[in-house]
Design an enzyme around this catalytic site. Structure first.
Site, PDB file in Angstrom:
ATOM      1  N   TYR A  36     -24.244 -11.055  38.025  1.00  0.00           N
ATOM      2  CA  TYR A  36     -25.069 -12.882  38.441  1.00  0.00           C
ATOM      3  C   TYR A  36     -23.964 -13.056  39.409  1.00  0.00           C
ATOM      4  O   TYR A  36     -24.343 -13.117  40.434  1.00  0.00           O
ATOM      5  CB  TYR A  36     -25.200 -13.162  37.458  1.00  0.00           C
ATOM      6  CG  TYR A  36     -25.495 -14.768  37.591  1.00  0.00           C
ATOM      7  CD1 TYR A  36     -27.569 -14.752  38.392  1.00  0.00           C
ATOM      8  CD2 TYR A  36     -25.426 -15.810  37.702  1.00  0.00           C
ATOM      9  CE1 TYR A  36     -27.821 -15.347  38.596  1.00  0.00           C
ATOM     10  CE2 TYR A  36     -26.023 -16.713  38.242  1.00  0.00           C
ATOM     11  CZ  TYR A  36     -27.338 -17.060  38.594  1.00  0.00           C
ATOM     12  OH  TYR A  36     -27.786 -17.577  38.892  1.00  0.00           O
ATOM     13  N   ILE A  71     -36.690 -24.228  39.698  1.00  0.00           N
ATOM     14  CA  ILE A  71     -36.061 -24.705  41.405  1.00  0.00           C
ATOM     15  C   ILE A  71     -37.466 -24.520  42.051  1.00  0.00           C
ATOM     16  O   ILE A  71     -37.995 -25.360  42.877  1.00  0.00           O
ATOM     17  CB  ILE A  71     -35.070 -23.876  41.842  1.00  0.00           C
ATOM     18  CG1 ILE A  71     -34.204 -24.772  40.511  1.00  0.00           C
ATOM     19  CG2 ILE A  71     -34.887 -24.068  42.827  1.00  0.00           C
ATOM     20  CD1 ILE A  71     -32.772 -23.813  40.543  1.00  0.00           C
TER      21      ILE A  71
END
Length: 256
Positions: free
Chosen positions: A164, A26
């Site tokens: 996370y 990304i």
């Protein structure tokens, strides 16, 4: 092309974007998108020097002034040094993209104290340090844009990824609160929440799991890094001048 730090063309007149975690899938897509749009690109990396050099080649292919900067963003002192080098080499940061991060799958009962703390140190503390480093100049200019890259799991939660999910949810809360605080200074803060994107990190999940995730997505496929980069670039630009404090999903319709 060799890797170098702090030797950009800061006087070119183009706006500077600092992209953290720019050596990953990304991250490189973000570098390509912003370079193509005419930004000067500060490419941050921690350990992946090779990926950073590839990102630098991508930026240079568009003729964009670009430099690579190494730092552990969980360390406030290293972030301050990096920010000073970015400003010296490419000028004041007009746009910050807090993209650096990682995922780890663990049962909640098996997450160590150190793993929990490190997850927050990278995703939340790192974004905090980077924002603090670039905001004085933005506030002085009364302009700027901050894009935080979260995850759909920050909204929905993911089994075996509690640390996370919690860190990404914290980043989304930070986005909304900071947008309210910085709005009077003309600074916009938004968050992009990707779904399952076809990156090396997600490929570690295995073909079977990825196929199932694609089937659970309304569009029936995984996302591409360019899908995330395109949205971040849009939120940084004039077309999004009245958008702030938003968490915008790019997940192919996985969550409604």
């Amino acid at each position: 092309m060799s890797l170098y730090e702090g030797k950009g063309a800061g006087g070119s007149g183009a706006q500077t974007v600092l992209i953290t975690g720019a050596s990953g899938g990304i991250g490189r897509a973000l570098v390509r998108a912003y370079a193509a749009a005419g930004y000067q690109v500060a490419i941050h990396y921690h350990r992946d020097r090779e990926g950073a050099e590839e990102a630098l080649r991508l930026a240079s292919g568009y003729g964009a002034p670009a430099c690579c900067f190494q730092a552990d963003i969980s360390d406030a002192a290293q972030v301050r040094v990096m920010a000073a080098k970015v400003e010296a080499g490419l000028g004041e940061v007009a746009c910050l993209v807090n993209n650096a991060g990682y995922s780890r799958q663990s049962l909640f009962t098996e997450i160590s104290d150190e793993e929990w703390e490190h997850m927050f140190a990278v995703h939340v503390h790192g974004a905090f340090y980077c924002c603090k480093a670039v905001l004085p100049a933005m506030i002085r200019r009364k302009s700027g844009s901050i894009i935080n890259i979260s995850s759909m799991w920050g909204r929905a939660g993911a089994s075996c990824e509690v640390h996370y999910s919690a860190a990404k949810a914290a980043l989304e809360g930070m986005t909304k609160a900071l947008a309210k605080e910085l709005g009077p200074s003309g600074i916009r803060v938004n968050c992009v929440a990707p779904g399952v994107i076809d990156t090396a990190m997600n490929r570690e999940l295995g073909v079977g799991i990825l196929r199932g995730l694609a089937e659970d997505t309304a569009l029936g496929r995984l996302g591409a890094p360019e899908d995330v980069a395109g949205l971040a670039l849009y939120l940084s630009g004039r077309e999004a001048a009245y958008i702030t404090g938003q968490v915008v999903s790019v997940d192919g319709g996985y969550l409604f």
